[in-house]
Design an enzyme around this catalytic site. Structure first.
Site, PDB file in Angstrom:
ATOM      1  N   ASN A   1      -5.939  -0.310   7.664  1.00  0.00           N
ATOM      2  CA  ASN A   1      -5.324  -0.922   8.826  1.00  0.00           C
ATOM      3  C   ASN A   1      -3.816  -1.114   8.695  1.00  0.00           C
ATOM      4  O   ASN A   1      -3.110  -1.178   9.707  1.00  0.00           O
ATOM      5  CB  ASN A   1      -5.984  -2.284   9.098  1.00  0.00           C
ATOM      6  CG  ASN A   1      -5.207  -3.111  10.071  1.00  0.00           C
ATOM      7  OD1 ASN A   1      -5.267  -2.902  11.285  1.00  0.00           O
ATOM      8  ND2 ASN A   1      -4.434  -4.078   9.567  1.00  0.00           N
TER       9      ASN A   1
ATOM     10  N   LYS B   1      -0.232   8.123  13.561  1.00  0.00           N
ATOM     11  CA  LYS B   1      -1.607   7.800  13.916  1.00  0.00           C
ATOM     12  C   LYS B   1      -2.428   9.061  14.190  1.00  0.00           C
ATOM     13  O   LYS B   1      -3.621   9.132  13.857  1.00  0.00           O
ATOM     14  CB  LYS B   1      -1.632   6.865  15.133  1.00  0.00           C
ATOM     15  CG  LYS B   1      -1.090   5.468  14.842  1.00  0.00           C
ATOM     16  CD  LYS B   1      -1.926   4.757  13.781  1.00  0.00           C
ATOM     17  CE  LYS B   1      -1.506   3.309  13.600  1.00  0.00           C
ATOM     18  NZ  LYS B   1      -2.338   2.589  12.610  1.00  0.00           N
TER      19      LYS B   1
ATOM     20  N   ALA C   1       2.753  10.071  15.980  1.00  0.00           N
ATOM     21  CA  ALA C   1       2.536  11.187  15.059  1.00  0.00           C
ATOM     22  C   ALA C   1       1.802  10.723  13.802  1.00  0.00           C
ATOM     23  O   ALA C   1       0.903  11.412  13.300  1.00  0.00           O
ATOM     24  CB  ALA C   1       3.868  11.821  14.687  1.00  0.00           C
TER      25      ALA C   1
ATOM     26  N   SER D   1      -4.895   5.039  16.770  1.00  0.00           N
ATOM     27  CA  SER D   1      -4.414   4.413  18.001  1.00  0.00           C
ATOM     28  C   SER D   1      -4.502   5.413  19.136  1.00  0.00           C
ATOM     29  O   SER D   1      -4.413   6.630  18.922  1.00  0.00           O
ATOM     30  CB  SER D   1      -2.951   3.968  17.835  1.00  0.00           C
ATOM     31  OG  SER D   1      -2.382   3.589  19.068  1.00  0.00           O
TER      32      SER D   1
ATOM     33  N   TYR E   1       5.340   6.557  15.609  1.00  0.00           N
ATOM     34  CA  TYR E   1       4.070   5.841  15.494  1.00  0.00           C
ATOM     35  C   TYR E   1       2.910   6.742  15.899  1.00  0.00           C
ATOM     36  O   TYR E   1       1.884   6.821  15.218  1.00  0.00           O
ATOM     37  CB  TYR E   1       4.118   4.587  16.369  1.00  0.00           C
ATOM     38  CG  TYR E   1       2.933   3.671  16.220  1.00  0.00           C
ATOM     39  CD1 TYR E   1       2.840   2.801  15.139  1.00  0.00           C
ATOM     40  CD2 TYR E   1       1.917   3.649  17.175  1.00  0.00           C
ATOM     41  CE1 TYR E   1       1.757   1.935  15.006  1.00  0.00           C
ATOM     42  CE2 TYR E   1       0.829   2.800  17.052  1.00  0.00           C
ATOM     43  CZ  TYR E   1       0.751   1.941  15.962  1.00  0.00           C
ATOM     44  OH  TYR E   1      -0.322   1.100  15.838  1.00  0.00           O
TER      45      TYR E   1
ATOM     46  N   VAL F   1       0.808  -1.218   0.000  1.00  0.00           N
ATOM     47  CA  VAL F   1       0.000   0.000   0.000  1.00  0.00           C
ATOM     48  C   VAL F   1       0.847   1.278   0.000  1.00  0.00           C
ATOM     49  O   VAL F   1       0.305   2.367  -0.214  1.00  0.00           O
ATOM     50  CB  VAL F   1      -0.983   0.037   1.183  1.00  0.00           C
ATOM     51  CG1 VAL F   1      -2.046  -1.038   1.021  1.00  0.00           C
ATOM     52  CG2 VAL F   1      -0.260  -0.094   2.520  1.00  0.00           C
TER      53      VAL F   1
END
Length: 255
Positions: free
Chosen positions: A97, A167, A165, A150, A163, A71
């Site tokens: 996801n 999300k 930032a 999250s 992670y 992706v």
């Protein structure tokens, strides 16, 4: 009251990215068990074949489309979108996801190549999937985009700046897409699970950290992938038609 209003997703076409394992796999299988037709986008060939077989056992080959897709590569996303539209002529739901979870690292020790990799998969790819799947939704009368964010994107956690930032960016992206496309029938939600027991989580979180976080969760345990499935199913149904452009946390907010 119609089945759709009650939350039925039978026959709906839902695309799930990062469905090769963990949360994405649980979502794909859980939605299939509720009667949805499922297109999965997975990066690894062996995982693609495995999830395809499991989905076919639930909903048959006519309700399954498994595409080996990175992706973070827009050309591959474009091809996947075309394949889904060719197969079913519509998309009713897109569950963004796919993600990578880097090791907990202080900001001053981060390698920027890792930062770029995480952003490419966790955030930039969601711009790409939205760009190529949302127009199909519009052509087929509207649909739902779920961005798997999250609680780390809501509450700062030392060592998880990258992670978190990425999300947090999904939350804003969800709201902007809502503002841009709500009048075209697109509904969006950023779904924010707390700590969830997946292979990715187990590679970076210590037993001590998991035990400490568990104490603030319902039942004294961290979430399981299956705990998230009913929320995604609800969001992909007609029962959630009036819910859009918002963040939906699914764990206690703690100080």
């Amino acid at each position: 009251m119609s089945q759709d209003i009650m939350g039925d997703i039978t026959g709906k076409v839902v695309v799930v990215t990062g469905a090769g394992r963990g949360l994405g796999k649980a979502i794909a299988l859980g939605l299939a068990q509720r009667g949805a037709k499922i297109a999965v986008l997975t990066r690894e060939k062996d995982q693609t074949e495995e999830i395809a077989a499991e989905l076919e056992a639930i909903i048959g080959p006519d309700g399954t489309l498994a595409l080996c897709t990175d992706v973070s590569d827009e050309d591959q996303v474009r091809e996947a979108a075309a394949a889904v539209e060719k197969r079913w002529g519509r998309v009713d739901g897109l569950v963004n996801n796919a993600a990578v979870m880097p090791p907990m690292t202080p900001v001053v020790d981060l390698e920027l190549d890792l930062v770029r990799q995480v952003f490419d998969v966790n955030l930039v790819a969601c711009f790409s999937t939205t760009k190529h799947f949302a127009p199909i939704m519009v052509r087929s009368g509207g649909g739902r985009i779920v961005y798997i964010s999250s609680m780390i994107g809501v509450q700062a956690n030392p060592g998880q700046s990258v992670y978190g930032a990425a999300k947090a960016g999904l939350t804003l992206l969800s709201n902007v897409v809502h503002r841009e496309m709500a009048d075209q029938g697109i509904r969006t939600v950023a779904l924010a699970p707390g700590l969830t027991d997946t292979p990715g989580m187990r590679t970076i979180a210590s037993d001590e950290y998991i035990e400490r976080v568990s104490s603030s969760y319902p039942g004294g345990r961290v979430g399981q992938p299956e705990d998230v499935v009913p929320f995604v199913a609800f969001l992909c149904s007609g029962a959630a038609q009036h819910l859009s452009g918002t963040l939906l946390p699914i764990r206690p907010v703690t100080g």
